[in-house]
Design a protein around this motif. Structure first.
Motif, short mmCIF file in Angstrom:
data_model
loop_
_atom_site.label_atom_id
_atom_site.label_comp_id
_atom_site.label_asym_id
_atom_site.label_seq_id
_atom_site.Cartn_x
_atom_site.Cartn_y
_atom_site.Cartn_z
N ARG A 159 65.28 50.45 87.02
CA ARG A 159 66.60 50.34 87.07
C ARG A 159 66.95 50.66 88.52
NH1 ARG A 159 71.21 53.35 83.45
NH2 ARG A 159 70.81 51.25 82.15
N PHE A 160 67.71 49.82 89.15
CA PHE A 160 68.31 49.90 90.58
C PHE A 160 69.73 50.15 90.44
CE2 PHE A 160 64.20 47.96 91.34
CZ PHE A 160 63.83 48.53 92.56
N VAL A 161 70.34 51.33 91.05
CA VAL A 161 71.75 51.46 90.79
C VAL A 161 72.57 51.42 92.32
CG1 VAL A 161 73.34 53.36 90.36
CG2 VAL A 161 71.02 53.33 89.08
N VAL A 162 73.51 50.52 92.39
CA VAL A 162 74.24 50.28 93.43
C VAL A 162 75.28 51.08 93.19
CG1 VAL A 162 74.99 48.61 95.01
CG2 VAL A 162 72.98 48.16 93.95
N ARG A 163 75.64 52.01 94.23
CA ARG A 163 77.06 52.69 94.40
C ARG A 163 77.89 52.03 95.66
NH1 ARG A 163 79.24 56.05 97.56
NH2 ARG A 163 77.22 56.57 98.48
N LEU A 164 79.14 51.56 95.09
CA LEU A 164 79.98 51.04 96.15
C LEU A 164 81.35 51.74 96.00
CD1 LEU A 164 79.23 47.18 95.73
CD2 LEU A 164 78.47 48.72 97.76
N PRO A 165 82.22 51.71 96.97
CA PRO A 165 83.31 52.50 96.62
C PRO A 165 84.45 51.53 96.28
CG PRO A 165 82.73 52.92 99.03
CD PRO A 165 81.87 51.77 98.29
N GLU A 166 85.29 51.74 95.11
CA GLU A 166 86.11 50.99 94.67
C GLU A 166 87.52 50.92 95.54
OE1 GLU A 166 88.11 50.11 90.16
OE2 GLU A 166 87.24 51.99 90.60
N THR B 196 79.85 50.07 85.80
CA THR B 196 80.68 50.91 85.24
C THR B 196 81.39 51.99 86.58
OG1 THR B 196 80.54 53.21 83.99
CG2 THR B 196 78.63 52.85 85.57
N ARG B 197 82.07 52.99 86.20
CA ARG B 197 82.69 53.74 87.27
C ARG B 197 82.21 55.10 87.26
NH1 ARG B 197 87.22 50.29 85.24
NH2 ARG B 197 88.22 49.12 87.00
N SER B 198 82.43 55.61 88.37
CA SER B 198 81.94 57.00 88.50
C SER B 198 82.89 57.68 89.45
CB SER B 198 80.54 57.36 88.87
OG SER B 198 80.34 58.48 89.43
N GLY B 199 84.13 58.35 89.04
CA GLY B 199 84.93 58.82 89.96
C GLY B 199 85.80 57.64 90.87
N ASP B 200 85.65 57.77 92.10
CA ASP B 200 86.15 56.50 92.90
C ASP B 200 85.43 55.57 93.34
OD1 ASP B 200 88.77 58.16 92.86
OD2 ASP B 200 88.12 59.24 94.73
N ASP B 201 84.14 55.72 92.88
CA ASP B 201 83.09 54.62 93.05
C ASP B 201 82.80 53.69 91.79
OD1 ASP B 201 82.61 55.80 95.39
OD2 ASP B 201 81.43 57.22 94.71
N VAL B 202 81.93 52.75 92.14
CA VAL B 202 81.64 51.63 91.04
C VAL B 202 80.23 51.63 91.01
CG1 VAL B 202 81.68 49.13 90.45
CG2 VAL B 202 83.79 50.21 91.60
N LEU B 203 79.52 51.59 90.10
CA LEU B 203 78.16 51.75 89.87
C LEU B 203 77.76 50.39 89.35
CD1 LEU B 203 77.41 55.18 88.76
CD2 LEU B 203 77.47 54.49 90.93
N VAL B 204 76.62 49.75 89.91
CA VAL B 204 76.13 48.45 89.32
C VAL B 204 74.76 48.70 88.80
CG1 VAL B 204 75.75 46.11 89.61
CG2 VAL B 204 77.59 47.14 90.62
N LEU C 208 77.42 40.83 100.37
CA LEU C 208 77.33 41.62 99.27
C LEU C 208 76.48 40.73 97.99
CD1 LEU C 208 77.98 44.17 97.92
CD2 LEU C 208 80.05 43.28 97.04
N GLY C 209 77.02 39.33 98.22
CA GLY C 209 76.13 38.45 97.30
C GLY C 209 74.80 38.41 97.60
N ALA D 106 76.05 49.63 104.68
CA ALA D 106 76.92 49.05 105.67
C ALA D 106 78.35 48.85 104.89
CB ALA D 106 76.56 47.52 106.16
N HIS D 107 78.30 49.09 103.44
CA HIS D 107 79.46 48.96 102.77
C HIS D 107 79.99 50.40 102.26
CE1 HIS D 107 78.39 44.65 102.58
NE2 HIS D 107 79.59 44.38 101.96
#
Length: 456
Positions: free
Chosen positions: A444-451, A373-381, A349-350, A428-429
């Motif tokens: 702007r690049f948006v990365v969505r990951l489950p929190e 920031t957060r979007s529902g159950d996900d984290v947005l970077v 992830l790094g 993969a995540h």
């Protein structure tokens, strides 16, 4: 402007076909039954009325031939069935067994046939409903005999029959539709299973297979599909492992070359000016080659399915601060608070964020901000840069492998694998990455990951 025609799916077409066939069959059966039953009932009724009418005509004829016959008494004595009416024309006078009946109750066409000396039977609609009139010429008494029989009861029976047949046709159509639903499910369900399995395989789950079936019609398809996927899996695995092996074998000579170039760089002051320029070019190319080799190894590892599913909960804020510190940039912004955790492989992830930040600095005229920031159950970077941005038609292709050149914001100094690795590692995540326009200009690049919940 032509509008596209609506296309119905296979299931809807099957249901419609079964319903239409059931409707046609039931309609033909209902109409045939109705016509045959109606014709038979009317013919029977007409024969009965004709027999009664001829008997009544003979009775009236005998009475009229006797001297001093009272016509009204004769009509009353005829003893006609209930509802029947006798109308008699004798010596140009009209007589009827019912007070409200007379010459006008007999159709003109029937009167014309009787005047011509022919017996006649005709159905017509009177003021009281459908009726049957029988006309018999009484030549010996120089009279015209008419008997009118109501068909109201028969008409009600025929109407009831038509209602029953119509209801049966509708019920048969509904049954056909239900049969079509069952048949369509039997046909479409195996296709849906194949589609779902194929989609899972296309999404990277190469171990997915169709379940075995006892249906002899489907067993061949299932076996062929699974065999095809096995062959595809083996080929992908073999190619990926070969790429990984080749990339790994290249590390040894590359390490030797890097060591030799580092030694030359340590004594670059002893070299002439032209040799120093050549050394700088070799050093830059070796660095690019090393990055390319590392990226190829990572992609090969991912394609071969050697990556383990991330199950370690890490502090996303701490990881971003560390990577941004290495890049010499400021800390990220956390409008929703600093306590953000995700399940991830920390090193991979790094590398994902390191590639994004390097892309912003190298191709986007510099990193301008990182927001979490957060979007529902996900984290947005959100990763913003100050470059010219990326055209909407290129925002998907930037994540393709070896996507470099002028179309990628005017720089071709990269390996073309950085953003492809970002997309692979995000998937993969159990996340995703996409590109859009930054509010301040640039990309702007948006990365969505489950929190994930913080481990206690």
């Amino acid at each position: 402007m032509r509008r596209g025609r609506r296309t119905f799916g296979l299931r809807h077409r099957l249901v419609a076909a079964f319903s239409l066939v059931a409707l046609l069959v039931s309609a033909v059966f209902a109409i045939s039954t109705y016509l045959l039953a109606r014709g038979y009932l009317l013919a029977q009724r007409e024969r009965v009325v004709q027999h009664q009418s001829f008997a009544d005509a003979v009775f009236v004829q005998r009475r009229l031939e006797s001297a001093g016959a009272d016509v009204s008494a004769v009509l009353t004595a005829a003893g006609t069935p209930a509802g029947h009416t006798i109308i008699l024309r004798w010596h140009d006078q009209w007589y009827a067994s019912a007070l409200d009946q007379g010459r006008d109750a007999v159709p003109a066409s029937v009167q014309q046939e009787i005047a011509a000396g022919r017996s006649v039977s005709q159905r017509f609609r009177s003021a009281d409903g459908p009726a049957l009139v029988i006309g018999v010429p009484v030549r010996t008494a120089e009279a015209e005999f008419y008997e009118i029989a109501p068909l109201t009861e028969l008409d009600g029976t025929v109407r009831l029959l038509s209602g029953i047949l119509l209801g049966g046709a509708l019920l048969a159509t509904a049954a056909g539709a239900a049969l079509g639903v069952w048949a369509s499910r039997s046909v479409v369900t195996p296709l849906n299973r194949v589609a779902i399995t194929a989609a899972s395989i296309a999404g990277g789950d190469l171990d997915r297979r169709l379940a075995a079936t006892d249906d002899p019609e489907l067993a061949t398809i299932v076996g062929s599909f699974n065999s095809m996927v096995d062959t595809l899996h083996q080929r992908i695995t073999r190619d990926a492992r070969m790429a990984a092996d080749v990339s790994h074998e290249l590390r040894s000579p590359l390490t030797t070359l890097v060591g030799s170039v580092d030694l030359l760089n340590a004594r670059r002051d002893e070299l002439p000016e032209r040799s120093r320029k050549a050394l700088d070019l070799v050093t830059a190319d070796l660095q690019r080659f090393r990055r390319l080799l590392d990226d190829l190894l990572e992609l090969a590892r991912s394609d071969a399915g050697l990556d383990q599913r991330p199950n370690t909960v890490i502090d996303l804020g701490g990881l971003l601060r560390q990577v941004l510190g290495e890049a010499g940039a400021g800390p990220p912004a956390f409008p929703d608070g600093d306590d953000v955790f995700v399940a991830a492989d920390k090193s991979r992830l790094g590398r994902l964020f390191r590639n994004l930040f390097d892309n912003a600095n190298t191709h986007g005229s510099g990193l301008t901000g990182v927001t979490v920031t957060r979007s529902g159950d996900d984290v947005l970077v959100l990763v913003d840069d100050s470059g010219p941005g990326i055209r909407p038609e290129d925002r998907e292709s930037v994540f393709e492998r070896f996507a470099t050149g002028a179309a990628k914001r005017g720089s071709s100094s990269g390996t073309g694998l950085g953003l492809a690795l970002v997309a692979e590692m995000a998937a993969a995540h159990d996340g995703a990455v996409w590109c859009t326009a930054s509010p301040g200009g640039g990309a702007r690049f948006v990365v969505r990951l489950p929190e994930a919940e913080r481990e206690s």
